[in-house]
Design a protein around this motif. Structure first.
Motif, mmCIF file in Angstrom:
data_model
loop_
_atom_site.group_PDB
_atom_site.id
_atom_site.type_symbol
_atom_site.label_atom_id
_atom_site.label_comp_id
_atom_site.label_asym_id
_atom_site.label_seq_id
_atom_site.Cartn_x
_atom_site.Cartn_y
_atom_site.Cartn_z
ATOM 1 N N ALA A 146 0.817 -1.211 0.000
ATOM 2 C CA ALA A 146 0.000 0.000 0.000
ATOM 3 C C ALA A 146 0.853 1.264 0.000
ATOM 4 O O ALA A 146 0.533 2.237 -0.694
ATOM 5 C CB ALA A 146 -0.928 -0.002 1.220
ATOM 6 N N LEU A 147 1.941 1.260 0.781
ATOM 7 C CA LEU A 147 2.726 2.485 0.957
ATOM 8 C C LEU A 147 3.848 2.629 -0.069
ATOM 9 O O LEU A 147 4.130 3.745 -0.521
ATOM 10 C CB LEU A 147 3.313 2.521 2.371
ATOM 11 C CG LEU A 147 2.291 2.527 3.510
ATOM 12 C CD1 LEU A 147 3.003 2.557 4.864
ATOM 13 C CD2 LEU A 147 1.348 3.718 3.386
ATOM 14 N N VAL A 247 -4.616 1.038 -1.155
ATOM 15 C CA VAL A 247 -4.802 1.469 0.236
ATOM 16 C C VAL A 247 -6.060 0.843 0.830
ATOM 17 O O VAL A 247 -6.063 0.355 1.962
ATOM 18 C CB VAL A 247 -4.878 3.010 0.323
ATOM 19 C CG1 VAL A 247 -5.339 3.449 1.709
ATOM 20 C CG2 VAL A 247 -3.521 3.630 -0.001
ATOM 21 N N SER A 251 -5.996 -2.199 3.681
ATOM 22 C CA SER A 251 -6.667 -1.913 4.957
ATOM 23 C C SER A 251 -7.629 -3.032 5.320
ATOM 24 O O SER A 251 -7.678 -3.483 6.469
ATOM 25 C CB SER A 251 -7.413 -0.577 4.876
ATOM 26 O OG SER A 251 -6.520 0.493 4.623
#
Length: 398
Positions: A146-147, A247, A251
């Motif tokens: 995600a990052l 993202v 999550s």
């Protein structure tokens, strides 16, 4: 070993594992630009991703063998140094063929941390603390997809496609120096090796968990690896749409993965594994159907793809653990073989999708569908372990 030294060593393991994963996710945003940069086609550009994963799969088996002859410190340091050198060389690749070859070398060098990490954590901590440490490591690793692409986009837009490789090279070299200076825990006395890879490959119970785990994760990664190209080239979107999708689905994975043990205790491990696997397959089918309908709204991707990540979060931790249980005393090779299967299925899926990825979402989702449906079929056809019982401490064995 003091608590502070233990924390430092564990932090180094986290850094090594994160850099290994970032070798894919940090580079991912640059892949759609590679055809223009190197004068090649999209299918060839996708091999930049497949080569890294394929090299990692080979490295997994290679480092497992080398561990019989060399110290973990020497192997981990040399792998980090090799990874750093290959990363910097990638930034100076004269053509796409050289980049693909260097990515394979980079992938081989990335595999040492997954091979040695679990054993080192087991030495660093007590049994209960080791479980918590592995859980924390898994949470950090799940954030990388995600990052890392977000940082990849920033690097791409401000410094060019080479910057991701340069950053990987510098950070990995620093990690190698820290390993060399700080060292690792004293190695355990060697013991007789129990079992073999061949024994596991013919164990139908083990293969049920190992292959279904690898197919579910491999199907998801195949879609993720192809998503940037599909979003930009076929759906008229941007890399921001890919980041939003990542993202949201990551999550969902983190939340469910931290609840799955409680869910399994209530509904049964096998029910949870099957439910998560079926959920991931239904998500792939929904994406395929939307692609066949000619859908190009990128906002639909998080809605249709997130159930695949939730399904993986639901079945992933329990499925992997039961695979280790099924391997018995041969659990070290069992763990390595599961990860190897994940790498190989992801590589195969990416290679199969590469020639047809220009056809858009339906083509990519079709490949993911086939992988996920095979995972469901294996769960239904191969024998399962008995339902869990409680151990001496009253804790359910999942």
């Amino acid at each position: 070993m003091t608590n502070s030294r233990r924390a430092i060593t564990f932090s180094l393991l986290i850094i090594c594992a994160t850099l290994s994963l970032a070798g894919t996710d940090l580079v991912l945003p640059a892949v759609p630009q590679l055809p223009e940069i190197f004068g090649t086609d999209r299918a060839t550009a996708q091999l930049v991703l497949a080569a890294y994963v394929g090299g990692g799969g080979l490295g997994l088996l290679l480092y497992g063998r080398l561990a019989d002859h060399f110290s973990r410190k020497a192997l981990l340091f040399s792998s980090l140094a090799g990874f750093a050198a290959a990363s910097l060389a990638c930034a100076f690749s004269p053509n796409i063929t050289a980049l693909i070859a260097l990515r394979f070398v980079q992938g081989v060098a990335s595999a040492a941390a997954p091979v040695f990490g679990p054993g080192l954590i087991r030495q660093l901590f007590s049994d209960k603390a080791a479980v918590r440490a592995i859980g924390f490591l898994g949470s950090v690793e799940s954030l990388v997809p995600a990052l890392a692409p977000i940082f990849g986009v920033l690097l791409l837009s401000h410094f060019g496609w080479q910057s991701s490789f340069e950053l990987l090279g510098v950070l990995t070299m620093l990690a190698a120096v820290l390993i060399l200076v700080l060292g690792l825990p004293r190695e355990e006395e060697p013991s007789d090796t129990l079992g073999s890879y061949g024994q596991l490959l013919t164990d139908r119970v083990f293969m049920r968990y190992a292959l279904s785990q690898a197919l579910t994760l491999g199907g998801l990664l195949t879609f993720v690896f192809g998503a940037p190209t599909v979003i930009v080239a076929s759906m008229g979107g941007s890399l921001n749409d890919f980041i939003i999708m990542q993202v949201i689905n990551i999550s969902g994975f983190i939340i469910v993965a931290n609840l799955t043990a409680r869910i399994a205790e209530r509904y049964g491990a096998e029910n949870v594994i099957l439910t998560g696997t079926v959920m991931a397959a239904l998500s792939a089918l929904a994406l395929f159907a939307y692609g066949l309908m000619g859908g190009t709204n990128t906002l639909m991707l998080p809605l249709l793809f997130t159930p695949m990540a939730i399904g993986l979060g639901l079945r992933g931790p329990i499925g992997f653990y039961r695979g280790i249980l099924a391997s018995g005393a041969n659990n070290a090779r069992g763990s390595a073989l599961i990860v190897f299967f994940i790498f190989m299925i992801t590589t195969l899926g990416t290679v199969i999708a590469a020639p047809i990825i220009a056809a858009g979402l339906a083509a990519l989702a079709f490949v993911a569908c086939a992988i996920h449906l095979l995972s469901v079929a294996l769960l239904l056809l191969l024998p399962a372990m008995p339902e869990p019982t409680r151990d001496a401490a009253g804790v359910p064995t999942l």
